[in-house]
Design an enzyme around this catalytic site. Structure first.
Site, PDB file in Angstrom:
ATOM      1  N   ARG A  54      85.768 -45.285 -43.188  1.00 48.69           N
ATOM      2  CA  ARG A  54      85.783 -46.274 -42.111  1.00 48.69           C
ATOM      3  C   ARG A  54      86.931 -47.294 -42.233  1.00 48.69           C
ATOM      4  O   ARG A  54      87.189 -48.070 -41.330  1.00 48.69           O
ATOM      5  CB  ARG A  54      84.428 -47.000 -42.051  1.00 48.69           C
ATOM      6  CG  ARG A  54      83.336 -46.131 -41.452  1.00 48.69           C
ATOM      7  CD  ARG A  54      81.959 -46.667 -41.741  1.00 48.69           C
ATOM      8  NE  ARG A  54      81.543 -46.395 -43.118  1.00 48.69           N
ATOM      9  CZ  ARG A  54      80.390 -46.792 -43.648  1.00 48.69           C
ATOM     10  NH1 ARG A  54      79.542 -47.491 -42.929  1.00 48.69           N
ATOM     11  NH2 ARG A  54      80.097 -46.495 -44.903  1.00 48.69           N
ATOM     12  N   ASN A 110     126.484 -81.847 -59.004  1.00 48.89           N
ATOM     13  CA  ASN A 110     126.156 -82.146 -57.616  1.00 48.89           C
ATOM     14  C   ASN A 110     126.890 -81.156 -56.718  1.00 48.89           C
ATOM     15  O   ASN A 110     128.105 -81.034 -56.790  1.00 48.89           O
ATOM     16  CB  ASN A 110     126.577 -83.584 -57.284  1.00 48.89           C
ATOM     17  CG  ASN A 110     125.967 -84.032 -55.969  1.00 48.89           C
ATOM     18  OD1 ASN A 110     126.129 -83.358 -54.946  1.00 48.89           O
ATOM     19  ND2 ASN A 110     125.252 -85.138 -55.988  1.00 48.89           N
ATOM     20  N   LYS A 154      89.736 -47.055 -50.494  1.00 47.41           N
ATOM     21  CA  LYS A 154      89.110 -48.323 -50.083  1.00 47.41           C
ATOM     22  C   LYS A 154      89.119 -49.385 -51.176  1.00 47.41           C
ATOM     23  O   LYS A 154      89.473 -50.536 -50.936  1.00 47.41           O
ATOM     24  CB  LYS A 154      87.664 -48.062 -49.640  1.00 47.41           C
ATOM     25  CG  LYS A 154      86.898 -49.349 -49.360  1.00 47.41           C
ATOM     26  CD  LYS A 154      85.604 -49.128 -48.635  1.00 47.41           C
ATOM     27  CE  LYS A 154      84.532 -48.587 -49.533  1.00 47.41           C
ATOM     28  NZ  LYS A 154      83.271 -48.419 -48.790  1.00 47.41           N
TER      29      LYS A 154
HETATM   30  C1  UD1 Z   1      74.477 -47.276 -50.941  1.00 53.88           C
HETATM   31  C2  UD1 Z   1      72.987 -47.050 -51.198  1.00 53.88           C
HETATM   32  C3  UD1 Z   1      72.212 -47.964 -50.271  1.00 53.88           C
HETATM   33  C4  UD1 Z   1      72.606 -49.403 -50.503  1.00 53.88           C
HETATM   34  C5  UD1 Z   1      74.116 -49.573 -50.364  1.00 53.88           C
HETATM   35  C6  UD1 Z   1      74.509 -50.954 -50.814  1.00 53.88           C
HETATM   36  C7  UD1 Z   1      72.695 -44.719 -51.842  1.00 53.88           C
HETATM   37  C8  UD1 Z   1      72.245 -43.382 -51.402  1.00 53.88           C
HETATM   38  N1  UD1 Z   1      72.626 -45.677 -50.936  1.00 53.88           N
HETATM   39  O1  UD1 Z   1      74.736 -46.871 -49.611  1.00 53.88           O
HETATM   40  O2  UD1 Z   1      70.806 -47.818 -50.520  1.00 53.88           O
HETATM   41  O3  UD1 Z   1      71.916 -50.246 -49.594  1.00 53.88           O
HETATM   42  O4  UD1 Z   1      74.822 -48.626 -51.190  1.00 53.88           O
HETATM   43  O5  UD1 Z   1      75.875 -51.207 -50.555  1.00 53.88           O
HETATM   44  O6  UD1 Z   1      73.060 -44.875 -52.986  1.00 53.88           O
HETATM   45  N2  UD1 Z   1      80.390 -43.002 -54.142  1.00 53.88           N
HETATM   46  C9  UD1 Z   1      80.910 -42.108 -55.048  1.00 53.88           C
HETATM   47  N3  UD1 Z   1      80.667 -40.772 -54.865  1.00 53.88           N
HETATM   48  C10 UD1 Z   1      79.905 -40.320 -53.854  1.00 53.88           C
HETATM   49  C11 UD1 Z   1      79.372 -41.245 -52.930  1.00 53.88           C
HETATM   50  C12 UD1 Z   1      79.640 -42.585 -53.121  1.00 53.88           C
HETATM   51  O7  UD1 Z   1      81.598 -42.477 -55.995  1.00 53.88           O
HETATM   52  O8  UD1 Z   1      79.710 -39.104 -53.791  1.00 53.88           O
HETATM   53  C13 UD1 Z   1      80.682 -44.433 -54.354  1.00 53.88           C
HETATM   54  C14 UD1 Z   1      81.489 -44.986 -53.215  1.00 53.88           C
HETATM   55  O9  UD1 Z   1      82.889 -44.911 -53.502  1.00 53.88           O
HETATM   56  C15 UD1 Z   1      81.019 -46.434 -53.161  1.00 53.88           C
HETATM   57  C16 UD1 Z   1      79.600 -46.374 -53.715  1.00 53.88           C
HETATM   58  O10 UD1 Z   1      79.473 -45.146 -54.371  1.00 53.88           O
HETATM   59  O11 UD1 Z   1      81.795 -47.285 -53.971  1.00 53.88           O
HETATM   60  C17 UD1 Z   1      78.529 -46.485 -52.623  1.00 53.88           C
HETATM   61  O12 UD1 Z   1      78.716 -45.416 -51.718  1.00 53.88           O
HETATM   62  P1  UD1 Z   1      78.544 -45.610 -50.165  1.00 53.88           P
HETATM   63  O13 UD1 Z   1      78.785 -44.301 -49.513  1.00 53.88           O
HETATM   64  O14 UD1 Z   1      79.313 -46.777 -49.712  1.00 53.88           O
HETATM   65  O15 UD1 Z   1      76.981 -45.904 -50.094  1.00 53.88           O
HETATM   66  P2  UD1 Z   1      76.225 -46.690 -48.959  1.00 53.88           P
HETATM   67  O16 UD1 Z   1      76.064 -45.821 -47.788  1.00 53.88           O
HETATM   68  O17 UD1 Z   1      76.870 -48.018 -48.764  1.00 53.88           O
HETATM   69 CA    CA Z   2      78.937 -49.042 -49.268  1.00 51.95          CA
END
Ligand code: UD1
Ligand code: CA
Length: 453
Positions: A16, A377, A23
């Site tokens: 996004r 100067n 990011k």
């Molecule tokens: C996650 C939580 C959600 C919480 C939110 C808080 C889960 C399933 N959900 O959702 O409950 O409210 O964070 O901000 O955990 N990442 C990886 N590998 C992956 C997927 C993600 O390293 O395969 C990392 C992303 O880079 C990120 C973090 O994990 O830094 C969170 O991932 P993101 O996809 O942003 O999770 P949310 O949908 O925000």
């Molecule tokens: Ca997130």
């Protein structure tokens, strides 16, 4: 005392953001998002830190190369649970492990410490940090049982209409007994709306295994704010900026208008310095005490001593001593190195030059690749002609030199101690000490000019 470790999940692309940059390397308050997270974790006293990387892995590892982190790669981003699994071989199974995302730059060490205390008090196997939000959209919801204990966490996309109304959300920050959670992670399944291995499901598994699973509800909801797009990036920037300005003010810096003052986290400023509005101070900048900076000033990667005034100017990679006066409208470029009590006035540009104590360049000059001694100067409109189209050459002005207005100093050239140049001269040859150098045509006066034709 228990041994602590931490895993920062940072493999996601951040779709996004619509960016070529991963990011977590987007900057807020002068640092990449994940650097704020690393900083808070270290400040909470945790040394063993694993970062799970994937998208833009080379860039991320390069940025954090001096931070003593262990990197593990998640080749395919199959969810937060899958991401944590990648750290299994790099974490001491006997440690108490903090897990958090790399995209929550507002997290503070005080919140991490509070979570650790809570986890220990409750002797929990797992503790999740939660908070209540007026607009919980997008976050996982905390579903509690009749006794208040955690039943499960449901992601936005998996919520039924009742669950959508829950305001208590999962911060994505957890403490686990490391060995136990890694064992439980193998039981994760991806039968959900996103087809991912959710880390959140592991809490249910641990509870089923008879582990104590706790939720710590915090009211510092600002701390868990995640960045998913550039609107949120700007919101986070604003909060970080407010925090930085407040901490400077509490340390004795006067900031006339914090709303129009932008100071990076990296910057230090001494007490009794006053910052006027519309000032931007970034990078590795250190400013002493009793200075006056601004209004409308930009300073980057610069060191400034005490009692110096900088008014309406632009300064980059310079070093400025004590009791100097800069501006208005000065432009100090990389390598401008000013000793104490130097005056640089309006429309003066200085680059890669040392300016000695008590020297003055009050108006309309360009000084580049120059060695300027003490008490020199430099008259208005003086130019060091340092470039012949191919190479750059040095100009040396020894102590006590007086350069007349509108002098061209064609480098390489040296003006000896105590010498003077006449106004309007183009100086192409060295001038020995205590001399006067003048280079210009003798003035011709034509009388009665109206009668000439
Ligand atoms: C996650 C939580 C959600 C919480 C939110 C808080 C889960 C399933 N959900 O959702 O409950 O409210 O964070 O901000 O955990 N990442 C990886 N590998 C992956 C997927 C993600 O390293 O395969 C990392 C992303 O880079 C990120 C973090 O994990 O830094 C969170 O991932 P993101 O996809 O942003 O999770 P949310 O949908 O925000
Ligand atoms: Ca997130």
């Amino acid at each position: 005392m228990a041994k602590y470790s931490a895993v920062i999940l940072a493999a996601g692309k951040g779709v996004r953001m619509k960016s070529d940059l991963p990011k977590i390397l987007h900057r807020a308050g002068g640092y990449p998002l994940a650097a704020h997270v690393v900083h808070a974790v270290k400040e909470a006293g945790i040394e063993d830190i694993v970062m799970v990387v994937g998208h833009g892995r080379e860039q991320v590892e390069k940025y954090f190369s001096a931070d003593n982190l262990v990197f593990v790669t998640q080749e395919q981003q199959l969810g937060t649970g899958h991401a944590l699994m990648q750290a299994a071989d790099s974490i001491d199974p006997d440690s108490t492990m903090l897990v958090l995302a790399g995209d929550i730059p507002l997290i503070q060490s005080s919140t991490i410490k509070a979570l650790i205390n809570y986890h220990e008090e409750k002797q929990a196997g797992a503790t999740v940090l939660s908070t209540c939000l007026d607009d919980p959209f997008g976050y996982g919801r905390i579903v509690r049982g009749p006794g208040g204990n955690l039943l499960k966490i449901v992601e936005e996309k998996d919520c039924n209409p009742q669950e959508k109304l829950i305001e208590e959300i999962n911060s994505g920050i957890y403490l686990f007994q490391a060995g136990k959670v890694f064992a439980a992670l193998s039981g994760l399944q991806s039968a959900n709306a996103q087809g991912e291995y959710y880390l959140t499901d592991v809490l249910e598994i641990l509870a089923d295994q008879g582990q104590i699973v706790q939720v710590m509800l915090t009211d510092s909801s600002e701390d868990i704010y995640g960045v998913n797009n550039r609107v949120q990036l700007a919101q986070v920037e604003k909060i970080l900026r407010r925090r930085k300005n407040e901490s400077l003010m509490l340390e004795g810096v006067t900031i006339i208008d914090p709303d129009s003052t932008f100071i990076d986290y990296t910057v230090t400023i001494g007490a009794d310095t006053v910052i006027f509005p519309f000032t931007i101070i970034t990078g590795d900048t250190r400013i002493g005490s009793h200075c006056e900076i601004g209004p409308s000033t930009y300073i980057n990667d610069t060191i400034i001593g005490n009692e110096t005034t900088v008014e309406q100017s632009r300064i980059k990679e310079a070093v400025i001593g004590n009791l100097c006066t800069i501006g208005p409208f000065a432009y100090l470029r990389p390598g401008a190195n000013l000793a104490d009590k130097v005056k640089v006035g309006d429309f003066v540009e200085i680059k890669n030059s040392n300016i000695g104590v008590n020297s003055k360049i009050p108006h309309l000059s360009y000084v580049g690749d120059a060695e300027v001694g003490e008490s020199v100067n430099i008259g208005a409109g003086t130019i060091t002609c340092n470039y012949d189209g191919k190479n750059k050459y040095h100009t040396v002005l020894e102590d006590g030199v007086f350069i007349g207005s509108n002098t061209n100093l064609v480098a390489p050239v040296t003006i000896g101690k105590g010498s003077i140049t006449g106004a309007g001269s183009t100086i192409t040859r060295d001038v020995p000490a205590n001399s006067l150098a003048v280079e210009r045509a003798v003035q011709k006066v034509v009388p009665d000019r109206n009668k000439r034709d």
